[in-house]
Write a protein that holds these residues in place. Structure first.
Motif, short mmCIF file in Angstrom:
data_model
loop_
_atom_site.label_atom_id
_atom_site.label_comp_id
_atom_site.label_asym_id
_atom_site.label_seq_id
_atom_site.Cartn_x
_atom_site.Cartn_y
_atom_site.Cartn_z
N PHE A 177 50.19 59.50 24.59
CA PHE A 177 49.00 60.17 24.05
C PHE A 177 49.40 61.50 23.41
N GLN A 178 50.24 62.27 24.09
CA GLN A 178 50.67 63.56 23.56
C GLN A 178 51.51 63.39 22.29
N GLN A 179 52.31 62.33 22.24
CA GLN A 179 53.07 62.07 21.02
C GLN A 179 52.13 61.71 19.86
N LEU A 180 51.12 60.91 20.14
CA LEU A 180 50.15 60.53 19.10
C LEU A 180 49.38 61.75 18.59
N ILE A 181 49.08 62.67 19.48
CA ILE A 181 48.38 63.89 19.07
C ILE A 181 49.22 64.65 18.06
N ILE A 182 50.49 64.81 18.34
CA ILE A 182 51.39 65.51 17.42
C ILE A 182 51.40 64.84 16.05
N GLU A 183 51.40 63.52 16.06
CA GLU A 183 51.52 62.76 14.81
C GLU A 183 50.21 62.73 14.01
N HIS A 184 49.05 62.74 14.69
CA HIS A 184 47.80 62.43 13.99
C HIS A 184 46.70 63.48 14.12
N VAL A 185 46.91 64.56 14.88
CA VAL A 185 45.80 65.45 15.17
C VAL A 185 45.24 66.14 13.93
N THR A 216 41.17 67.23 30.22
CA THR A 216 40.50 66.09 29.60
C THR A 216 41.24 65.71 28.31
N PRO A 217 41.05 64.49 27.81
CA PRO A 217 41.67 64.12 26.53
C PRO A 217 41.27 65.07 25.41
N LYS A 218 40.01 65.48 25.39
CA LYS A 218 39.54 66.39 24.34
C LYS A 218 40.27 67.72 24.41
N GLU A 219 40.52 68.21 25.61
CA GLU A 219 41.25 69.48 25.76
C GLU A 219 42.68 69.36 25.26
N LEU A 220 43.33 68.22 25.51
CA LEU A 220 44.69 68.02 25.02
C LEU A 220 44.71 67.91 23.50
N ILE A 221 43.71 67.26 22.93
CA ILE A 221 43.61 67.18 21.47
C ILE A 221 43.41 68.58 20.89
N THR A 222 42.55 69.35 21.51
CA THR A 222 42.31 70.72 21.04
C THR A 222 43.58 71.56 21.14
N ASP A 223 44.30 71.44 22.26
CA ASP A 223 45.56 72.17 22.42
C ASP A 223 46.54 71.80 21.31
N GLY A 224 46.63 70.51 21.00
CA GLY A 224 47.53 70.06 19.95
C GLY A 224 47.14 70.59 18.59
N LEU A 225 45.83 70.62 18.31
CA LEU A 225 45.35 71.12 17.03
C LEU A 225 45.63 72.61 16.88
#
Length: 276
Positions: A177-185, A216-225
C-alpha cells in the motif's frame, strides 16, 4: 549543505536554527556503535542494538534522547544531492519505500567482520568535506553514500527474501500500500482505488493499516501526498500553482489550505524556510 555527518550524544540533536540534520526533508543513515543507543523517531523513543545500520526515509523527524550517553553516527543528505540520474531517483524512492521493521525505517545488523565500515565511512566522509573544490567533495560523498545504500539493498534483499514467507499478511499488504501511494498519490487519493489494487476491501485495508502503522488508509495517503508536495517545494523550480496542478488540485488556494493544515505552514513559507 546538501549532505553532512554528525556525531550525536545526548541532546546533540536539540533544535538549532537551520540545522539540516534536524529537518524532515532529507534521508538519514544511522550507524549505531557497539554500545547501542536510543533516540526519538517521530516522537516515539526507540532503542537500537549495537552494531546496526538504520536507513531513515524522507519525512521522518529525528530527535535525540537528552538522557542518552551513547554516541552514534548520523549521515544526512537531500534528495537533490543523491538524484543525479533517473536511475538514482528511482533507486532512492524504491529503496526507502520498502519498510520491513516499521513504517519509518529499515534496519540492518552489521556483522562483526564488517565493523571496520564505521571507521571507513567516518574517515572518508570527513576527507570528502575537506577537499577543494566543492565539486570534489560532493562526488566523493555521493559515491560513499551510494555505496552504503547499494550494499544495504543487497543485504536487506537477502534477508527480506528469507523472511518473506514468515511475514504477516497485514505487514505485506501495508508495505505494498505504501509503495502504491508513492507511485500514484499525485493522481489517486481515494482509499477505494488502493483497496482495489491490493484486492482487499477498504474495511480490511483499514484494519491492516491500524495494526501495522497505527493510522487509517486516508491518513497514510495524506502523509504520502504531503511528502511529495514537500519534495516538489524543496527541490523543484515549479511554481506553487504548477505544483498544485501536478498534485491534482485545480485550485491553488485549495492546495495551499490542505498543505497549511497538514504541514503547519503555507507552501510559500515552507519553500522560503527551506531555501534559507
Amino acid at each position: 549543505m546538501e549532505y553532512g555527518i554528525r556525531y550525536v550524544v545526548g541532546a546533540d540533536l536539540s533544535p538549532k536554527a537551520n540545522d539540516l540534520a534536524l529537518k524532515k526533508e532529507h534521508y538519514t543513515l544511522l550507524f549505531i556503535k557497539d554500545a547501542g543507543c536510543s533516540l526519538y523517531f517521530n516522537q516515539v523513543l526507540l532503542d537500537f542494538p549495537a552494531n546496526s545500520l538504520i536507513f531513515v526515509p524522507f519525512g521522518t523527524l529525528l530527535k535525540s534522547n537528552p538522557k542518552e550517553s551513547r554516541e552514534f553516527v548520523l549521515i544526512y543528505f537531500t534528495e537533490s544531492f543523491f538524484c543525479r540520474s533517473e536511475w538514482d531517483c528511482n533507486f532512492l524512492q524504491n529503496f526507502f519505500s520498502t519498510s520491513v521493521d516499521s513504517s519509518t525505517y529499515r534496519f540492518l545488523s552489521v556483522p562483526d567482520e564488517y565493523l571496520f565500515y564505521y571507521e571507513f565511512v567516518r574517515t572518508h566522509l570527513e576527507m570528502a568535506r575537506k577537499q577543494s573544490p566543492e565539486s570534489i567533495q560532493h562526488v566523493l560523498a555521493f559515491n560513499i553514500i551510494k555505496q552504503i545504500l547499494l550494499l544495504g539493498e543487497v543485504y536487506l534483499g537477502d534477508r527480506d527474501s528469507a523472511r518473506f514467507m514468515g511475514e504477516s499478511e497485514s505487514a505485506m499488504v501495508v508495505n505494498r500500500f505504501q509503495q502504491l501511494i508513492i507511485e500514484h498519490v499525485s493522481k489517486e487519493k481515494h482509499v477505494s482505488y488502493y483497496a482495489d489494487c491490493l484486492k482487499v476491501s477498504p474495511r480490511k485495508l483499514a484494519a491492516y493499516t491500524k495494526e501495522v502503522a497505527g493510522k487509517t488508509p486516508k491518513e497514510l495517503i495524506t502523509d504520502g501526498l504531503v511528502r511529495v508536495a514537500k519534495r516538489l517545494l524543496a527541490n523543484s523550480k515549479l511554481s506553487i500553482k504548477q505544483i498544485a496542478w501536478q498534485l491534482g488540485y485545480t485550485d491553488e488556494n485549495n492546495f495551499s489550505a490542505f498543505f497549511s493544515k497538514e504541514a503547519g505552514e503555507s507552501p510559500k513559507k515552507y519553500r522560503n524556510n527551506w531555501k534559507k
